[in-house]
Every structure is written in structure tokens, then in C-alpha cells.
Design a protein around this motif. Structure first.
Motif, PDB file in Angstrom:
ATOM      1  N   VAL A  51     -34.304   3.075  58.351  1.00 32.22           N
ATOM      2  CA  VAL A  51     -33.284   3.284  59.371  1.00 32.22           C
ATOM      3  C   VAL A  51     -32.436   2.021  59.445  1.00 32.22           C
ATOM      4  O   VAL A  51     -32.977   0.913  59.558  1.00 32.22           O
ATOM      5  CB  VAL A  51     -33.907   3.600  60.750  1.00 32.22           C
ATOM      6  N   VAL A  55     -37.050   3.727  67.277  1.00 30.94           N
ATOM      7  CA  VAL A  55     -37.437   4.815  66.371  1.00 30.94           C
ATOM      8  C   VAL A  55     -38.884   5.197  66.646  1.00 30.94           C
ATOM      9  O   VAL A  55     -39.763   4.327  66.692  1.00 30.94           O
ATOM     10  CB  VAL A  55     -37.279   4.395  64.887  1.00 30.94           C
ATOM     11  N   ALA A 113     -30.534   7.290  58.111  1.00 30.91           N
ATOM     12  CA  ALA A 113     -31.990   7.386  58.193  1.00 30.91           C
ATOM     13  C   ALA A 113     -32.467   8.141  56.962  1.00 30.91           C
ATOM     14  O   ALA A 113     -31.911   9.181  56.614  1.00 30.91           O
ATOM     15  CB  ALA A 113     -32.401   8.121  59.469  1.00 30.91           C
ATOM     16  N   VAL A 137     -34.506   8.910  66.945  1.00 28.49           N
ATOM     17  CA  VAL A 137     -33.779   7.642  66.901  1.00 28.49           C
ATOM     18  C   VAL A 137     -32.887   7.613  68.131  1.00 28.49           C
ATOM     19  O   VAL A 137     -32.076   8.506  68.341  1.00 28.49           O
ATOM     20  CB  VAL A 137     -32.924   7.538  65.615  1.00 28.49           C
ATOM     21  N   ASN A 154     -32.179  12.611  53.797  1.00 28.93           N
ATOM     22  CA  ASN A 154     -31.514  11.561  54.563  1.00 28.93           C
ATOM     23  C   ASN A 154     -30.553  12.189  55.554  1.00 28.93           C
ATOM     24  O   ASN A 154     -30.160  13.343  55.426  1.00 28.93           O
ATOM     25  CB  ASN A 154     -30.789  10.576  53.639  1.00 28.93           C
TER      26      ASN A 154
END
Length: 121
Positions: free
Chosen positions: A80, A101, A66, A115, A58
Motif C-alpha cells: 500500500v 490498513v 494497493a 484502507v 491491484n
């Protein structure tokens, strides 16, 4: 010849202000990203996150978290901003929580997503 004591060259205020603003921005960018099982490469309005596969990966980027949920073949599930997305390489950007994304690549070892802040918000 006159020697004046106590006069030192000064950095112009404008230059010092710019330097301090630049340092503050750099610290803010570094402090705004953290990760576990992932690496990040961030700019002002977009980040590329490379997740390691096989671990709980993460990253916190641009104020949101995310996570890599799973990957099978060329399809990846990520979370996300609290929403799960299924992505494939080459697919158009998926919008979630004011962000776009996209899935950049999938290998045996890593998953790379991008992102970015959605410019229409």
C-alpha cells in the motif's frame, strides 16, 4: 387573461448548485478508484478492497495503489502506497503513508482489506 411567452419555471440557483456539487462528488469518487483482479467499495475517507487470489490483483484507491503480494494461511502481504505490509486478521491497523490498513478476512478465493485515511494526519 394575459399569457406571457418565454417564461419557464426555473430551478432555484441554490438547488442547482447543490445538485451539480453532488454530481461532481459522485464522478470524483468513481474516477478515483480503479482495479484489476479486485473490487472496491469506497466512501469519502475509507475503502474496502476485495482482492481475488491467484491473479495479479491491484486497486487504486484514495490516491494510492494497493496490491496483493501474497497470502499464506491467515497471513497476507500487501503493498500500500509503495510499502509492503504483513497483516493478519484481528491485528490492529498498520499505518503507512497517512493511511491505516487492516485485514478484514482471508478465504481460499479472496482477501479483503480496509484502507482508511489516518485521522491524526
Amino acid at each position: 387573461m394575459t399569457n406571457r411567452l418565454g417564461t419557464t419555471p426555473r430551478i432555484p440557483t441554490r438547488r442547482a448548485g447543490g445538485l451539480l456539487a453532488g454530481l461532481a462528488l459522485g464522478v470524483a469518487l468513481l474516477a478515483g478508484c480503479s482495479s484489476e483482479g479486485a473490487s472496491t467499495d469506497c466512501g469519502l475517507d475509507a475503502c474496502t478492497v476485495t482482492f481475488d487470489r491467484g491473479v495479479e490483483a491491484n486497486a487504486t484507491i484514495l490516491g494510492v495503489e494497493a496490491k496483493l503480494v501474497g497470502a499464506q494461511g491467515d497471513q497476507v502481504t500487501v503493498e500500500v502506497a509503495g510499502e509492503q505490509l504483513s497483516l493478519t486478521v484481528g491485528q490492529q491497523a498498520t499505518e503507512v503513508g497517512g493511511f491505516a490498513v487492516t485485514l478484514d478476512s482471508v478465504t481460499e478465493d479472496q482477501v479483503k482489506i480496509r484502507v482508511s485515511r489516518n485521522p491524526s494526519n
